[in-house]
Design a protein around this motif. Structure first.
Motif, PDB file in Angstrom:
ATOM      1  N   ALA A  38      -3.477  -4.876   0.989  1.00 34.05           N
ATOM      2  CA  ALA A  38      -4.748  -4.917   0.107  1.00 34.05           C
ATOM      3  C   ALA A  38      -5.039  -3.679  -0.607  1.00 34.05           C
ATOM      4  N   GLY A  39      -4.129  -2.614  -0.206  1.00 30.96           N
ATOM      5  CA  GLY A  39      -4.234  -1.464  -1.098  1.00 30.96           C
ATOM      6  C   GLY A  39      -3.565  -1.642  -2.564  1.00 30.96           C
ATOM      7  N   LEU A  40      -2.442  -2.583  -2.359  1.00 26.80           N
ATOM      8  CA  LEU A  40      -1.462  -2.665  -3.554  1.00 26.80           C
ATOM      9  C   LEU A  40      -2.268  -3.506  -4.501  1.00 26.80           C
ATOM     10  N   VAL A  41      -3.003  -4.691  -3.865  1.00 29.92           N
ATOM     11  CA  VAL A  41      -3.386  -5.768  -4.797  1.00 29.92           C
ATOM     12  C   VAL A  41      -4.696  -5.105  -5.366  1.00 29.92           C
ATOM     13  N   ASN A  42      -5.451  -4.390  -4.704  1.00 31.42           N
ATOM     14  CA  ASN A  42      -6.720  -3.577  -5.199  1.00 31.42           C
ATOM     15  C   ASN A  42      -6.095  -2.692  -6.253  1.00 31.42           C
ATOM     16  N   GLY A  43      -5.095  -1.934  -6.188  1.00 36.77           N
ATOM     17  CA  GLY A  43      -4.726  -0.879  -7.365  1.00 36.77           C
ATOM     18  C   GLY A  43      -3.930  -1.754  -8.614  1.00 36.77           C
TER      19      GLY A  43
END
Length: 401
Positions: free
Chosen positions: A134-139
């Motif tokens: 999730a952190g990767l996609v949100n970034g």
């Protein structure tokens, strides 16, 4: 809806991620079209940046008002409402025959994107098979969407028929598919009271976090102000300063900054964000200086190289600022902190671009772009110094899950 019709969490995660990219692509699609609309409706650079700025101001208002609504009524209803508003804005673009229509379309689009931007990241966290995913996609999804939207629209304007119609038809088709997918995602939030109270706008930085937040402000202002210039006046600068009337190049200008930034943020995953602050600011300053050198000399290849370097700084700055703030704040402080951060970021994205529009109308685009770029360089230079201080005080930890 029966549970058997719901998407599985991994499939729902992919669907929401694609919706995130599509939303941001729709928001940047007008950038290559601004020049076309300007010629067709005969308006000034000030009006052009006003059309850009009202979108951002509406987005900020939506972020502040509905930012916490999905915590009370659920993610799916807020996302479906945002998609419905986005569809309405695209219809307004489709039938636009004057500046008033463009302003109305951008305001509605700003509200839709603000509601979506406040809800999509939380939905991804809820559905992610692993927290880090999730952190990767949100970034990376926002910058990827911005870059692809500008690039795709630029290509359609240059090579396809009916440039002010076709792009909106294609985006509408994608949003209808997105609405169907979002309607099938599983519920991740139970309804709870307090929905009306959550609509009261609140902005602030917890006192304990203010020193660290202050150290990040210059790079936040520099990076988002630069992004605002590219998104609003970038294609116009390419035409006036370099004499390039190919609309594909106008889209490439925005894509070079945003897609390079997205790739950089992806490659930096897992690094300690606070340690990236100083290099990010230095790259932002260097890239902007090289771009200004290209503008002064009239060499597009130099300006393009500078844009790619600035894009690396742009993506690094995005990764470093939001990652550092996440590490500084406790779980109960992050909502308030990020509301304040995004408010400041979007103000930097819109207000300087609006001022640049006034200046370009009064004094010309070339001197305006040079002064604007010079201010970005000065802010980035200050950020290189403050970034070291923040890195020295921040805990040596990686991006939190």
């Amino acid at each position: 809806m029966p549970a058997r019709l719901r998407l599985s969490p991994p499939v729902a995660f992919a669907a929401v991620a694609a919706t995130f990219v599509w939303f941001l692509a729709a928001s940047s699609a007008p950038s290559p079209l601004y020049v076309v609309y300007q010629e067709r409706f005969a308006f000034t650079e000030f009006t052009l940046t006003a059309v850009f700025a009202v979108y951002v101001l509406a987005l900020i208002a939506a972020l502040l008002v509905v930012g916490a609504l999905s915590d009370h009524v659920g993610r799916r209803p807020v996302l479906l409402a945002a998609i419905a508003l986005e569809i309405a804005s695209l219809v307004l673009f489709l039938v636009a025959d004057g500046v008033g229509w463009l302003l109305a379309a951008r305001i509605v689009q700003g509200v839709a994107t603000g509601a979506a931007t406040a809800t999509l990241p939380a939905t991804l966290v809820d559905l992610a098979p692993r927290p880090a995913r999730a952190g990767l996609v949100n970034g990376t999804a926002p910058l990827t969407g911005l870059g692809l939207g500008a690039l795709g629209c630029g290509a359609l304007v240059e090579f396809a028929p009916a440039p002010t119609r076709l792009v909106w038809v294609l985006l509408l088709g994608g949003l209808l598919v997105a609405a169907l997918r979002v309607a099938l995602i599983p519920d991740t939030i139970e309804r709870r009271p307090g929905a009306l109270a959550s609509l009261r706008p609140r902005v602030g930085v917890p006192p304990r976090l203010r020193p660290g937040f202050a150290g990040i402000v210059p790079i936040l202002l520099a990076s988002w102000s630069l992004g605002g210039l590219y998104m609003s006046l970038g294609p116009s600068v390419v035409i006036e300063l370099f004499g390039v009337r190919n609309h594909m190049v106008g889209g490439l200008v925005v894509a070079a900054l945003c897609l390079t930034g997205a790739l950089t943020a992806f490659l930096l995953r897992g690094r300690v964000p606070a340690r990236v602050l100083t290099p990010a600011a230095a790259l932002l300053a260097l890239g902007t200086l090289v771009t200004l050198a290209g503008a002064v000399s009239g060499l597009l290849v130099v300006a393009t190289a500078g844009t790619f370097v600035a894009g690396v700084g742009f993506g690094s700055a995005s990764f470093a600022t939001f990652g550092t703030l996440s590490a500084l704040a406790g779980p109960h402080e992050r909502g308030e902190l990020f509301a304040a951060t995004y408010t400041l970021a979007y103000l930097a994205f819109s207000v300087p671009a609006m001022i640049a529009g006034v200046a370009a109308t009064a004094g010309g685009l070339r001197p305006t772009a040079l002064v604007y770029g010079g201010v970005v360089v000065m802010l980035a230079a200050v950020a290189t110094v403050l970034g070291r201080r923040v890195a020295a005080t921040a805990a040596p930890e990686r991006v939190p899950a």
